[in-house]
Design an enzyme around this catalytic site. Structure first.
Site, PDB file in Angstrom:
ATOM      1  N   CYS A 226     -23.728   6.151   7.303  1.00 35.95           N
ATOM      2  CA  CYS A 226     -23.065   5.840   8.566  1.00 35.95           C
ATOM      3  C   CYS A 226     -21.620   6.312   8.583  1.00 35.95           C
ATOM      4  O   CYS A 226     -20.900   6.095   9.562  1.00 35.95           O
ATOM      5  CB  CYS A 226     -23.120   4.338   8.859  1.00 35.95           C
ATOM      6  SG  CYS A 226     -22.330   3.311   7.597  1.00 35.95           S
TER       7      CYS A 226
ATOM      8  N   HIS B 213       2.488   9.868  22.024  1.00 35.36           N
ATOM      9  CA  HIS B 213       1.363   9.045  22.428  1.00 35.36           C
ATOM     10  C   HIS B 213       0.507   9.715  23.496  1.00 35.36           C
ATOM     11  O   HIS B 213      -0.710   9.510  23.554  1.00 35.36           O
ATOM     12  CB  HIS B 213       1.865   7.685  22.904  1.00 35.36           C
ATOM     13  CG  HIS B 213       2.232   6.788  21.769  1.00 35.36           C
ATOM     14  ND1 HIS B 213       3.187   5.801  21.867  1.00 35.36           N
ATOM     15  CD2 HIS B 213       1.791   6.741  20.483  1.00 35.36           C
ATOM     16  CE1 HIS B 213       3.292   5.175  20.701  1.00 35.36           C
ATOM     17  NE2 HIS B 213       2.463   5.730  19.860  1.00 35.36           N
TER      18      HIS B 213
END
Length: 865
Positions: A796, A488
């Site tokens: 997009c 993490h």
């Protein structure tokens, strides 16, 4: 270097900083495909002959030439990177092809400021083009060269020098479920990327909240209660594994459905699933050994940085072993857990606000670990034997972390760091008085170097709480003795934009504080006490990147037009007010995509109409008069909200997503449309509908918008567009364009649906290329259908920010590119290097190619990027 009859001395064709070819920001040169040589970051504007010779070839654009020396060596001189795209603008050749020149004669003059502004880099390459006959035998150690004077390369014929050297190449898990006479059972296949790691385990447990049931997982002859994340991780069930669920209790059926759904969904939130981790070694010295002072590691976040090494000394307080009585210690532990939980809530909210959703998920998972009954029971057992709360909690977390570290499964082992992190947080909370939060800001624990230079922060292994709130300006890079790219802390480093190296081993441990280092995460290397040549090369690379970014940023607020005068709108994709402010600062012309689900994904309840109005009004106010395209809630598939309990789906990517969600939650979209219609903006606010697949859906929602506008007495003339992400919508674009005001192509989903490849599947990541000809044909069909009705088309998806793809999209008819805010300056700069007519002429032929790789190769030839 002394010249002999067998050698050719090549002098610097320009004054400037000398760089190895590997530092050139172009793989063709960096990988030596044009031959061995040297690069120069120029300090002048005139290229001179490095030796006597004849001009064999002069590029028509004047940016490059090849000189043949009397010995037969052919020397390529190439000014800048991607300068062929300037079509000769800014270059003035001083010689003609075929001319004989003397060493030091002027060959090319160029407008350095203009070329630097328009090209990707000014770095100039000198390489021996006929490397089969001539080899570089020696090169200078100098860091800076003087034009026409410094000898930088010594070249010999291969029959004199010999052939050129080739380049170097589980523990037992206790069941905690209560017995039931007739438990419900179901076997499911784990679909989450990486298997049963922390995030899907936490999601599965959260899915049961509010249900009266216990669920156990059975795998490999072992079992674990869903109540214990640690026990679930210890099962080490990998992706694709078949696990058996057993549920008992009043709500056993609902719990079984909820857990099965979580375990069978893909895990898009785990960023490492698609992050390209590089452990490939940099070129080694002769014999395959690393150069002195070079330590090999694994790249966890890309980039390069220079700075003094600083060891992170952040040991948790050492707790007393003896307690003050079980009741007092239990109360102290509960208070500390509550304080840490409150801090995690704030950390998660702060990460969500800046759209670091993977980081927010990490802190949410830590909250779940904090509430793990197995950990709490282990700590309380120790407290009952007379131990202090701190001693008990530390030993409980260490024991579970040791069990996970010993496992063969790397992702499970990486989660051991999360347990150690929680241990530190709680110990800090216990050590503070007055009910403090338990953590000092990371900034307070990072020094500022004496000269103000950011430090390269080193640790045995960083944890998420170490990096929470870290001041990016104080830290140049992160380096770790242990750790992995799936940890993490590595995910957070990538989101912070900090270069990060892991698994550097004991060689890093031996480096003292203040050792000067280069952290090269692009090549997975740490250079300790580097020489001046390495420092100059690294500094030049950093400077070039920064200069290019600053040049792009200076021009970012100007409109982006192609060289032949066609204006292209470059907009930003956002998900918060802070993103909106960043988009304005980076020069975005508009907002091409507001992902409204990100405003509410981590909330406690479904948003009401007033919530939508308040959030979108704040964003509209922050845009300083720019227009915005607002996509309605795109929840479902790989994005789930805790407050929305969707029915279990075998394939959620093909299920209740986007506007389809209104089939089961009609009030949800009605509330959002009411909220959007109530926003008062100084520039147009447009509504974008996701996952539309046929004209009937669009007509239904247009009618619904008109009815809601009449109900609240709002303007019914708001523009409504369709997101083209389903192949059916692309193929029916001409029919949809009759009723839509605009199209916006979501290339991420369009690619996964066109290629039938899950975009969250790491094994397929390399093949999920939106420049695949089939995807380009979908984009072409969309643009053709829109053109028949005069509708504009934007992109997009991630393809809009791919420099190689920009000319293709323009050539197919796209007039708006919407990218992450940080990419706006570079995207505008890219547009300005292109000729729209050239893009329109060449793009259609790419549709006839056979693969994405072939398209990319063609793009590199036509429009180098």
């Amino acid at each position: 270097m002394a010249e002999t009859s067998e050698t050719l001395l090549l002098r610097a064709p320009l004054s400037g900083v000398l760089l190895p070819l590997a530092a050139v920001p172009d793989p063709v040169f960096a990988e030596g495909l044009f031959g061995d040589g040297v690069a120069i970051d120029p300090l002048g504007d005139t290229v001179v002959a490095p030796c006597d010779g004849v001009v064999l070839h002069l590029a028509a654009t004047g940016h490059a030439l090849t000189l043949q020396a009397p010995c037969g060596a052919q020397v390529l001189l190439h000014v800048g990177i991607d300068t062929v795209s300037l079509r000769g603008q800014g270059f003035a050749p001083c010689v003609a092809q075929g001319a004989a020149v003397r060493q030091g004669d002027a060959l090319i003059r160029f407008d350095a400021e203009r070329v630097a502004r328009q090209a990707r880099s000014l770095v100039t390459v000198m390489a021996v083009a006929n490397g089969n006959a001539f080899a570089v035998a020696a090169r200078t150690d100098a860091a800076v060269a003087e034009s026409g004077r410094t000898v930088v390369l010594q070249v010999r014929a291969t029959d004199a020098a010999g052939a050129a050297q080739a380049p170097a190449p589980a523990p037992q898990v206790e069941s905690t479920h209560s017995a039931d006479a007739a438990p419900l059972r179901r076997t499911v296949t784990l679909a989450c990327a990486g298997g049963l790691h922390a995030r899907p385990a936490a999601r599965a447990r959260a899915a049961m909240q509010g249900l009266e049931a216990t669920v156990t997982l059975h795998y490999g002859g072992r079992q674990a209660s869903l109540a214990s994340l640690v026990a679930l991780l210890a099962l080490a069930a990998d992706e694709g594994a078949a696990v058996e669920l057993a549920a008992s209790g009043r709500d056993a059926g609902a719990a079984l459905d909820a857990v099965a759904r979580e375990l069978q969904r893909t895990d898009a939130g785990e960023e490492h699933a698609v992050f390209p981790v590089s452990a490939a070694p940099a070129p080694a010295a002769a014999g395959g050994e690393l150069p002195p002072g070079c330590i090999a590691g694994v790249s966890a976040a890309p980039g390069i940085a220079i700075g003094p090494l600083h060891w992170w000394r952040d040991a948790a307080p050492e707790p007393d072993e003896a307690g003050r009585g079980a009741d007092a210690e239990r109360a102290a532990l509960q208070a500390a857990l509550a304080a840490v939980d409150a801090r995690l809530v704030r950390d998660s909210a702060a990460a969500s606000a800046r759209r670091a959703h993977a980081e927010a998920g990490i802190f949410a998972m830590h909250r779940a670990l904090l509430q793990d009954p197995a950990l709490l029971a282990a700590a309380e057992t120790l407290i009952d034997t007379g131990k202090s709360a701190g001693f008990a909690w530390r030993d409980a977390t260490r024991a579970e972390a040791a069990a996970l570290s010993a496992m063969a499964d790397r992702r499970a082992a990486d989660r051991a760091a999360d347990l150690i992190d929680l241990g530190k947080r709680v110990l800090r909370a216990l050590a503070r008085t007055g009910g403090g939060e338990g953590d000092a800001p990371a900034d307070a624990r990072v020094p500022v170097a004496q000269d103000g230079q950011p430090v390269v922060l080193a640790a045995d292994e960083f944890t998420p709480s170490d990096l929470s709130g870290l001041d990016r300006t104080r830290v140049a890079a992160l380096v770790m003795v242990r750790g992995g790219p799936t940890a993490h802390a590595a995910i957070m480093a990538r989101q912070l934009g900090i270069p990060c190296l892991v698994a550097l081993g004991s060689a890093l441990e031996r480096l003292p504080d203040a050792t000067p280092v280069i952290a090269d995460a692009d090549h997975a290397r740490l250079h300790a006490s580097p020489d001046q040549h390495l420092l100059a090369a690294a500094a030049s690379t950093i400077t070039l990147r920064a200069q290019q970014h600053q040049a792009d940023l200076r021009a970012a607020h100007a409109p982006a037009s192609t060289r032949d005068g066609v204006h292209i709108e470059v907009a930003a994709n956002i998900g918060s007010v802070d993103d909106a402010r960043a988009a304005v600062a980076q020069g975005a012309d508009a907002i091409g995509l507001l992902r409204t689900e990100l405003l509410f994904l981590h909330g406690d309840a479904a948003p009401a109409a007033a919530d939508h109005t308040a959030r979108c009004q704040a964003i509209a106010d922050a845009l300083e008069g720019r227009s915005a395209i607002v996509r309605t809630l795109d929840i479902g598939g790989d994005k789930d909200a805790a407050w929305l309990r969707l029915p279990a789906e075998d394939n959620p990517a093909l299920g209740l997503r986007g506007v389809r969600l209104a089939q089961v939650c009609p009030q949800l979209l009605d509330d959002q449309l009411r909220g959007l219609l109530a926003v008062r903006a100084s520039a147009p606010l447009r509504i974008l509908l996701p996952m539309v697949s046929e004209p009937g859906e669009l007509l239904h929602w247009r009618a619904r918008i008109r009815a809601l506008a009449a109900e609240i007495r709002a303007d019914a003339g708001i523009e409504v567009g369709v997101m083209i992400e389903v192949p059916a919508a692309a193929l029916l674009a001409d029919q949809l364009a009759e009723h839509a005001d605009f199209f916006s192509i979501g290339t991420n989903d369009l690619t996964q649906y066109t290629l039938a490849m899950d975009r969250c599947q790491p094994e397929l990541a390399a093949r999920m290329d939106a420049l695949h000809p089939a995807v380009l044909r979908m984009i072409a069909a969309t643009c053709e259908g829109a053109a028949r009705h005069g509708r504009r088309v934007g992109v997009c998806g991630a393809l809009a920010g791919d420099a190689l793809a920009v000319p293709v999209l323009l050539g197919l008819g796209v007039t708006e590119l919407s990218v992450d805010a940080a990419l706006v300056p570079a995207t505008k700069a890219r547009v300005r290097t292109l000729a729209h007519a050239d893009c329109r002429q060449r793009a259609p032929e790419l549709l006839r190619l056979a693969s994405a790789a072939a398209v990319r190769d063609a793009c590199r030839r036509y429009w180098p990027a």
